[in-house]
Design a protein around this motif. Structure first.
Motif, PDB file in Angstrom:
ATOM      1  N   ILE A 180       8.186   3.687   1.510  1.00 16.26           N
ATOM      2  CA  ILE A 180       6.209   3.454   0.901  1.00 16.26           C
ATOM      3  C   ILE A 180       5.789   2.058   1.278  1.00 16.26           C
ATOM      4  CG2 ILE A 180       4.833   3.701  -0.472  1.00 16.26           C
ATOM      5  CD1 ILE A 180       6.686   6.335  -1.785  1.00 16.26           C
ATOM      6  N   ASP A 181       5.138   1.779   2.401  1.00 18.59           N
ATOM      7  CA  ASP A 181       4.461   1.012   1.942  1.00 18.59           C
ATOM      8  C   ASP A 181       3.498   1.006   1.035  1.00 18.59           C
ATOM      9  OD1 ASP A 181       2.750  -1.731   2.902  1.00 18.59           O
ATOM     10  OD2 ASP A 181       2.414  -0.993   4.992  1.00 18.59           O
ATOM     11  N   ALA A 182       3.967  -0.344  -0.199  1.00 19.51           N
ATOM     12  CA  ALA A 182       2.978  -0.435  -1.057  1.00 19.51           C
ATOM     13  C   ALA A 182       0.892  -0.701  -0.814  1.00 19.51           C
ATOM     14  CB  ALA A 182       3.562  -1.436  -2.651  1.00 19.51           C
ATOM     15  N   GLY A 183       1.779  -1.612  -0.458  1.00 14.77           N
ATOM     16  CA  GLY A 183       0.295  -2.583   0.701  1.00 14.77           C
ATOM     17  C   GLY A 183      -0.315  -3.306  -0.322  1.00 14.77           C
ATOM     18  N   VAL A 184       0.467  -3.731  -1.890  1.00 15.47           N
ATOM     19  CA  VAL A 184       0.096  -4.368  -2.681  1.00 15.47           C
ATOM     20  C   VAL A 184       1.386  -5.440  -2.881  1.00 15.47           C
ATOM     21  CG1 VAL A 184      -1.818  -3.464  -3.775  1.00 15.47           C
ATOM     22  CG2 VAL A 184       0.584  -3.149  -4.274  1.00 15.47           C
ATOM     23  N   GLY A 185       1.424  -6.924  -3.698  1.00 15.08           N
ATOM     24  CA  GLY A 185       2.681  -7.507  -3.976  1.00 15.08           C
ATOM     25  C   GLY A 185       3.048  -6.795  -4.911  1.00 15.08           C
TER      26      GLY A 185
END
Lengths: 254, 254
Positions: A180-185
């Protein structure tokens, strides 16, 4: 428990800094857990220094003996990073600049404003006939040749490379995974993710910051597909929450 | 740097629990630092399971190759503790109950009210011709035979055994040590001792609780005799302070 049905592995940890005690190894424990999860029997570990003869000898001993060999360390940009040279020597193949590896590195360096130089390009040298192992953290790839999997020594990169090769390994037990690409740090999801990990002890949750991209790849792994799907839904929920908090548009349905 | 003048060591870590990932090894780093302090070049580490063939083979490979070999793990009271058996086999000697080891164990067991039984007496089996390595923590001794030093796997006991053998090793550098019996438990001196360690980074300070005795052995080690004496005085000061606090009579001048 005949030798035909047992899947075994040997681990070769490479680096003067481990043998001097300056750096404390944590990769042995991580590889050991990884193998246990996959039903692979980690049978032997060796630690050797950044010495050509020592690496080649240990590598040849381990690769003849075990189903899989993993190595960690010695694939960075400095003069003492000689693992790729040693592996090429052990297999008797040349070590050219790999076009695909170079492209991966240059793309990442363009993003991060990193200068291309000879030392850094050492990291694109890959033994002929090897497949790349994706490094989602810092781009510099590892590689697989024969039954030998060559990985970075930096623990977070090493673990990301383990996730990358997991689907290619035949363990004693089938393990499923979801990325899953979280899109946040990492900082924006670390707390809730730790809570989820506690709620789903049977689903291993790995978190891999993507240097220069401002995002984090989350990898979930379990032998139980239903639990994995349940955990993945819960992770997508905390990701969506983090997005709302950060004022980011909701991710795609997929 | 000819092979005549270099003092080398190999470390053999023994235990299924390390290879399964259930226990994370910390002894490799401790032995590595210990060797570096003594000017001994730790050249190779191997980790093998509690398997007779694997231990014997690795042991024979390492002891032929390096000045010293250290082993950790597999000398406890249970059925899977087979290191002593494997060492005896590698050296081709019998493994009788050692009178001195038995006396050490029985003396400690008398203090702690521990029952003497067959499993516990396994720990008194020592290969013929070996010297004991004192275990100041829990009494069950390690042993040295030839160039092989067999130590416990429990980190605090392993480190106490390293201190016990340090004076017997010829390193590249002469290292001096002072042992101080604190007369109190670790908790009573841990804080001030940590402050002293920070003040004397060039003097290694080890703390070894004495099970069943209510005291702690402190071992200071340094290549610099003057600094060692200075640090030892400072340690004696915090020990005296701890005694006053606990209402214990001041220790002897020596």
């Amino acid at each position: 428990m005949s030798s035909e049905t047992r899947v075994t592995a040997g681990l070769l940890v490479i680096g003067d800094e481990i043998l001097s005690g300056r750096t404390k190894d944590v990769n042995i424990g991580a590889v050991a857990e990884f193998c246990t999860d996959l039903g692979i029997d980690l049978t032997e570990v060796r630690v050797v220094s950044d010495d050509m003869g020592a690496i080649v000898e240990a590598l040849n001993a381990l690769r003849e003996r075990y189903t899989y060999v993993f190595t960690t360390g010695g694939i960075g940009p400095t003069h003492d990073d000689i693992t790729a040279d040693a592996v090429a020597k052990a297999f008797g193949v040349p070590l050219p600049i790999n076009v695909e590896a170079r492209a991966l590195l240059e793309a990442r360096w363009a993003q991060t404003g990193t200068e291309v130089n000879a030392a850094r390009l050492r990291m694109a040298r890959i033994p002929e006939g090897a497949d790349l192992i994706v490094n989602s953290v810092s781009a510099a790839p590892g590689f697989r040749i024969g039954n030998v999997h060559v990985m970075a020594g930096v623990p977070v990169i090493m673990r990301a490379m383990l996730e990358a090769i997991a689907p290619t390994l035949e363990g004693g037990r089938k393990v499923h995974s979801v990325a899953i690409d979280a899109g946040v740090g990492e900082g924006a999801i670390g707390g809730p993710l730790a809570e989820l990990q506690a709620r789903f002890p049977d689903v291993k949750m790995g978190s891999y910051p993507q240097m220069g991209k401002g995002t984090t790849e989350l990898v979930l792994r379990s032998a139980d597909e239903a639990r994995l799907a349940e955990a993945a839904d819960a992770v997508r929920d905390i990701v969506a929450q983090a997005h709302r908090k950060a004022g980011i548009a909701p991710p795609d349905a997929e």
